[in-house]
Design an enzyme around this catalytic site. Structure first.
Site, mmCIF file in Angstrom:
data_model
loop_
_atom_site.group_PDB
_atom_site.id
_atom_site.type_symbol
_atom_site.label_atom_id
_atom_site.label_comp_id
_atom_site.label_asym_id
_atom_site.label_seq_id
_atom_site.Cartn_x
_atom_site.Cartn_y
_atom_site.Cartn_z
ATOM 1 N N GLU A 95 -65.093 -106.991 -6.722
ATOM 2 C CA GLU A 95 -64.761 -107.388 -5.430
ATOM 3 C C GLU A 95 -65.922 -106.863 -4.162
ATOM 4 O OE1 GLU A 95 -60.004 -107.319 -5.757
ATOM 5 O OE2 GLU A 95 -61.088 -105.991 -4.433
ATOM 6 N N CYS A 108 -67.832 -103.544 2.228
ATOM 7 C CA CYS A 108 -67.063 -102.583 1.398
ATOM 8 C C CYS A 108 -67.625 -103.008 0.028
ATOM 9 C CB CYS A 108 -65.640 -102.609 1.392
ATOM 10 S SG CYS A 108 -64.888 -101.510 0.631
ATOM 11 N N CYS A 115 -61.419 -99.336 -12.549
ATOM 12 C CA CYS A 115 -61.777 -97.696 -12.157
ATOM 13 C C CYS A 115 -60.967 -96.945 -13.262
ATOM 14 C CB CYS A 115 -61.433 -97.672 -10.854
ATOM 15 S SG CYS A 115 -61.555 -96.082 -10.266
ATOM 16 N N CYS A 119 -55.300 -94.173 -9.785
ATOM 17 C CA CYS A 119 -54.621 -93.808 -8.797
ATOM 18 C C CYS A 119 -53.244 -94.621 -8.741
ATOM 19 C CB CYS A 119 -55.207 -93.801 -7.452
ATOM 20 S SG CYS A 119 -56.775 -92.747 -7.698
ATOM 21 N N CYS A 122 -52.894 -97.822 -6.198
ATOM 22 C CA CYS A 122 -54.340 -98.638 -5.772
ATOM 23 C C CYS A 122 -54.075 -99.779 -7.265
ATOM 24 C CB CYS A 122 -55.574 -97.789 -6.265
ATOM 25 S SG CYS A 122 -56.843 -98.749 -6.366
ATOM 26 N N SER A 192 -67.354 -92.571 -0.741
ATOM 27 C CA SER A 192 -66.123 -91.979 -0.885
ATOM 28 C C SER A 192 -65.550 -91.765 -1.904
ATOM 29 C CB SER A 192 -65.315 -93.039 -0.144
ATOM 30 O OG SER A 192 -63.754 -92.849 -0.207
ATOM 31 N N ASN A 291 -51.414 -99.957 2.403
ATOM 32 C CA ASN A 291 -51.278 -101.521 2.368
ATOM 33 C C ASN A 291 -50.254 -102.008 1.256
ATOM 34 O OD1 ASN A 291 -52.070 -103.814 3.474
ATOM 35 N ND2 ASN A 291 -54.127 -103.924 2.685
ATOM 36 N N CYS A 334 -57.981 -102.349 -1.696
ATOM 37 C CA CYS A 334 -58.826 -102.179 -3.189
ATOM 38 C C CYS A 334 -58.262 -102.867 -4.136
ATOM 39 C CB CYS A 334 -59.045 -100.802 -3.212
ATOM 40 S SG CYS A 334 -59.567 -99.976 -4.731
HETATM 41 S S1 SF4 Z 1 -58.159 -95.564 -5.130
HETATM 42 FE FE1 SF4 Z 1 -60.486 -95.524 -5.924
HETATM 43 S S2 SF4 Z 1 -60.590 -93.901 -7.442
HETATM 44 FE FE2 SF4 Z 1 -58.410 -94.283 -7.316
HETATM 45 S S3 SF4 Z 1 -57.942 -95.896 -8.954
HETATM 46 FE FE3 SF4 Z 1 -58.275 -97.168 -6.929
HETATM 47 S S4 SF4 Z 1 -60.579 -97.441 -6.941
HETATM 48 FE FE4 SF4 Z 1 -60.085 -95.865 -8.464
#
Ligand code: SF4
Length: 344
Positions: A95, A108, A115, A119, A122, A192, A291, A334
């Site tokens: 993305e 972005c 990833c 998290c 996310c 970041s 979000n 994200c």
């Molecule tokens: S917030 Fe960032 S570091 Fe955490 S899982 Fe999502 S993409 Fe990865």
């Protein structure tokens, strides 16, 4: 599918390396500068479109990989934010988001496919990890958004899919290329991170002039581990100590990011805990109201709760701003778009 990943693609190369490459193809050195301009300024997608090259040469290298992705899907929100799914040479999808404001165009970018940090709030983290991106695949995202908007990109934030410090070497190469080749000031580039042990120090040693943002997202270790499972390998005191080293080595400040999750980390007590950690830092805190990914997920705090949290920080003389995700309707958080279109 071509095997561009293992082939020496042209994007990401310096003007000197491109000059060397054209000479290897039997062309005069000045064609290296032409190639450089067509790649980074005109956004060429194939060598066959470089009309300043002799026709015979163009034809002979027409299939040589430049390293550009294809737009697989694009969606525009009412606020003009555009979100892209880009198909890489090996067929994987990442993305990128273009965020226009009055005088700026911010992109972005993703630094990984998926990833590994997992998290809890996310969408990318829920989708798992596939691979690191190469520097040219990061530069390509910026060129693609620039071309699609027909406007120069002014800022780049490494806040898309992935944890940039896991892929530090390629991210640093991409930063240098975006600065030198694409012409974006280093201070307009933001890296970041949620924090990876020793990597903040390693980044500092590159002495870049970039903006550096650390995602705390929690005011104590226990809560942080619930939200960012990997945080158990990197405790808050160690993370903050490395941030202090970063400031000493680079002379640049650290921005802290804090996602606000309703009834999870957004009480005045949490704000007080956060203040204790930030003592001695000349910092700026970005609060990001969450979000929501789905109904069953975390919730965005009410305006009243957001204001209360903000006021507590302001009373402690901490510079704070509230940053709302742009393009909520276009799944701009994200990993959301890829997750919502995973069947495509
Ligand atoms: S917030 Fe960032 S570091 Fe955490 S899982 Fe999502 S993409 Fe990865």
């Amino acid at each position: 599918m071509t095997n561009q990943l293992t082939k020496d693609v042209l994007l990401g190369k310096s003007v000197e390396e491109l000059t060397q490459w054209v000479q290897q193809q039997g062309q005069p050195a000045y064609r290296g500068k032409q190639l450089y301009q067509w790649l980074y300024q005109k956004g060429a997608r194939s060598l066959s479109e470089i009309t300043v090259f002799p026709k015979k040469f163009r034809e002979s290298v027409a299939e040589y990989p430049i390293g550009r992705s294809e737009i697989h899907f694009e969606s525009t929100a009412p606020d003009s934010t555009r979100k892209y799914l880009l198909r890489l040479a090996d067929g994987l999808i990442i993305e990128a988001v273009g965020i226009p404001t009055a005088k700026r165009l911010t992109v972005c970018v993703s630094s990984q496919v998926g990833c590994p940090m997992a998290c809890d709030f996310c969408a990318t983290g829920k989708g798992g990890f596939t691979r690191n991106l190469k520097a040219y695949e990061i530069v390509d995202q910026v060129l693609t958004v620039q071309e699609d908007f027909g406007q120069r990109v002014s800022n780049v934030v490494f806040m898309g899919m992935g944890e940039p410090l896991i892929n530090l070497d390629e991210v640093v190469s991409a930063v240098k290329s975006l600065n030198k080749d694409v012409g974006i000031g280093q201070r307009s580039l933001t890296i970041s991170t949620v924090g990876i042990s020793d990597r903040i120090r390693q980044l500092a040693e590159h002495k870049l002039q970039v903006t550096f943002a650390v995602s705390l997202h929690a005011s104590n270790q226990k809560l942080r581990e619930e939200l960012i499972p990997n945080a158990k390998n990197y405790r808050l005191p160690q993370l903050l100590a490395e941030c202090r080293e970063y400031v000493e080595i680079t002379g640049r400040r650290v921005t802290f990011e804090y996602i606000l999750l309703s009834e999870v980390n957004d009480s005045p007590q949490h704000a007080q805990e956060l203040i204790k950690h930030l003592k001695g830092f000349q910092t700026h805190v970005n609060l990001i109201p969450y979000n929501p990914i789905s109904e069953a997920d975390y919730q965005r705090p009410s305006q009243q709760r957001i204001e209360k949290f903000t006021n507590v920080l302001q009373k402690a003389k901490i510079a704070v701003s509230v940053r709302y995700s742009r393009g909520l309707e276009a799944n701009a958080a994200c990993g959301q778009l890829r997750a919502s279109r995973s069947a495509t």
